[in-house]
Scaffold this motif. Structure first.
Motif, PDB file in Angstrom:
ATOM      1  N   THR A 105       1.024  -1.139   0.013  1.00  0.00           N
ATOM      2  CA  THR A 105       0.014  -0.045   0.099  1.00  0.00           C
ATOM      3  C   THR A 105       0.764   1.238  -0.145  1.00  0.00           C
ATOM      4  O   THR A 105       1.789   1.415   0.794  1.00  0.00           O
ATOM      5  CB  THR A 105      -0.767   0.190   1.155  1.00  0.00           C
ATOM      6  N   GLN A 106       0.742   1.946  -0.964  1.00  0.00           N
ATOM      7  CA  GLN A 106       1.636   3.137  -1.327  1.00  0.00           C
ATOM      8  C   GLN A 106       0.825   4.242  -1.985  1.00  0.00           C
ATOM      9  O   GLN A 106       0.366   4.206  -2.822  1.00  0.00           O
ATOM     10  CB  GLN A 106       3.009   2.587  -1.776  1.00  0.00           C
ATOM     11  N   ALA A 107       0.969   5.710  -1.119  1.00  0.00           N
ATOM     12  CA  ALA A 107       0.648   6.826  -1.640  1.00  0.00           C
ATOM     13  C   ALA A 107       1.813   7.710  -2.489  1.00  0.00           C
ATOM     14  O   ALA A 107       2.744   7.522  -1.761  1.00  0.00           O
ATOM     15  CB  ALA A 107       0.041   7.815  -0.810  1.00  0.00           C
ATOM     16  N   ILE A 108       1.500   8.005  -3.696  1.00  0.00           N
ATOM     17  CA  ILE A 108       2.783   8.530  -4.270  1.00  0.00           C
ATOM     18  C   ILE A 108       2.490  10.018  -4.672  1.00  0.00           C
ATOM     19  O   ILE A 108       1.396  10.080  -5.434  1.00  0.00           O
ATOM     20  CB  ILE A 108       3.112   7.527  -5.718  1.00  0.00           C
ATOM     21  N   VAL A 211      -2.667   6.435  -5.389  1.00  0.00           N
ATOM     22  CA  VAL A 211      -2.537   5.462  -4.408  1.00  0.00           C
ATOM     23  C   VAL A 211      -2.445   4.072  -4.824  1.00  0.00           C
ATOM     24  O   VAL A 211      -3.347   3.682  -5.648  1.00  0.00           O
ATOM     25  CB  VAL A 211      -3.877   5.561  -3.219  1.00  0.00           C
ATOM     26  N   VAL A 212      -1.329   3.444  -4.699  1.00  0.00           N
ATOM     27  CA  VAL A 212      -1.174   1.961  -5.503  1.00  0.00           C
ATOM     28  C   VAL A 212      -1.523   1.176  -4.274  1.00  0.00           C
ATOM     29  O   VAL A 212      -0.991   1.138  -3.139  1.00  0.00           O
ATOM     30  CB  VAL A 212       0.285   1.900  -5.586  1.00  0.00           C
ATOM     31  N   LEU A 213      -2.510   0.359  -4.600  1.00  0.00           N
ATOM     32  CA  LEU A 213      -2.778  -1.109  -3.758  1.00  0.00           C
ATOM     33  C   LEU A 213      -2.354  -2.194  -4.540  1.00  0.00           C
ATOM     34  O   LEU A 213      -2.992  -2.417  -5.652  1.00  0.00           O
ATOM     35  CB  LEU A 213      -4.156  -1.032  -3.266  1.00  0.00           C
ATOM     36  N   SER A 214      -1.635  -2.910  -4.107  1.00  0.00           N
ATOM     37  CA  SER A 214      -0.777  -4.122  -5.070  1.00  0.00           C
ATOM     38  C   SER A 214      -1.360  -5.335  -4.166  1.00  0.00           C
ATOM     39  O   SER A 214      -1.370  -5.352  -3.249  1.00  0.00           O
ATOM     40  CB  SER A 214       0.673  -3.778  -5.017  1.00  0.00           C
ATOM     41  N   TYR A 215      -1.762  -6.367  -4.960  1.00  0.00           N
ATOM     42  CA  TYR A 215      -1.826  -7.915  -4.408  1.00  0.00           C
ATOM     43  C   TYR A 215      -0.954  -8.808  -5.091  1.00  0.00           C
ATOM     44  O   TYR A 215      -0.522  -8.424  -6.093  1.00  0.00           O
ATOM     45  CB  TYR A 215      -3.423  -8.034  -4.882  1.00  0.00           C
TER      46      TYR A 215
END
Length: 300
Positions: A105-108, A211-215
């Motif tokens: 989870t990362q906000a860029i 916002v990146v939400l990666s699975y």
């Protein structure tokens, strides 16, 4: 000329999945309304204010990044378990695992003057060849409008199918193969971890936030250590679906157990120390176990 296919939020999941299978990326427009966006900006804003710029040639020098978003943003918790997103993950990630999890989870926030990032896939994070399925899938949520001027994500549709020299595509894309995930605020760009992409150059006067939400596959180590990123006190309050996405589950057979139990029992307040081991075996193993027991009886 390459382009990213765009669909409405009420598009059938089957259509979304077909486009992803073909292109490796898709934009779902206007998933969140202005009220949701204002809430998200309000939750992330104070964290961005106290966070300095990155200092790396990959992460950028005029870019800010935030992590631990499940702990910092209640709206990100909703985004992580959005039913359309999970339906996409079901389709593609479950080809290689029994359960999947949040990878990152990362906000860029890309600031003015930040140049284009180097083109890359993300799945070399996991250094093994995995033909036939995706190791990870990313969702880039547009907190601000993504434009060609402010650093919208560059993508190379179809590059997830390119031949690879080891873990990296064997060639670089030509200009006509590259396009941008231009989209309104509140939209989401979904793209495979195997797809070539990069952050765009911000040639505008304002920062651009996503916002990146990666699975990822449930048997892989997560890029972000969710057990430390989300304090136990917060994890206990989350919906069970999100708890399991954080990693509180056992991936059959018996991977990720705690005291021989499903670790989600810890969040449920159960006493698990010395409580006895439970088996977590896939159903297809049961006939083999039954056959073994029959043989033991016959030999007795």
């Amino acid at each position: 000329m390459a382009k990213v296919q765009k669909v409405r939020p009420d598009e059938k999941v089957e259509v979304i999945n077909r486009i992803l299978e073909r292109d490796g990326c898709i934009v779902i427009e206007n998933v969140f309304d202005r009220q949701g966006l204002d809430r998200l900006k309000g939750e992330l804003g104070p964290h961005f204010e106290e966070t300095p710029n990155c200092t790396g040639d990959f992460y950028g020098h005029a870019t800010k990044r935030l992590s631990s978003l499940i702990a910092k943003s209640t709206l990100c918790r909703r985004m992580a378990i959005h039913p359309v997103i999970l339906a996409v993950m079901d389709e593609f990630l479950l080809k290689g695992c029994r359960q999947y999890q949040l990878n990152l989870t990362q906000a860029i926030r890309i600031g003015p003057g930040e140049p284009q990032q180097i083109m890359h896939p993300d799945d070399p994070l996991f250094p093994f060849v995995h033909p036939g399925y995706e190791a990870m899938i990313n969702c880039m949520w547009a907190v601000d409008e993504f434009t060609s001027e402010n650093g919208a994500t560059n993508v190379v549709p179809g590059s997830h199918k390119w031949e690879r020299a080891g873990l990296i595509p064997e060639r670089e894309p030509v200009q006509d193969e590259i396009t941008q995930g231009v989209m309104p605020a509140g939209s989401v760009l979904i793209y495979f971890g195997s797809l070539l992409h990069c952050g765009g150059a911000n040639r505008s006067a304002k920062p651009r936030t996503g916002v990146v939400l990666s699975y990822c596959q449930g048997w892989l180590r997560q890029s972000e250590n969710q057990y430390l990123a989300v304090p136990l006190e917060i994890a206990k309050t989350l919906p069970e679906r999100l708890q399991r996405l954080l990693g509180y589950f056992v991936h059959e057979p018996n991977l990720g157990q705690l005291e021989g139990r499903d670790p989600i029992e810890l969040l449920q307040g159960k006493t698990i120390v010395n409580a006895g081991f439970e088996e977590f075996l896939p159903a297809e193993l049961q006939p083999l176990l039954d056959q073994h027991k029959t043989r033991l009886k016959e030999a007795a």
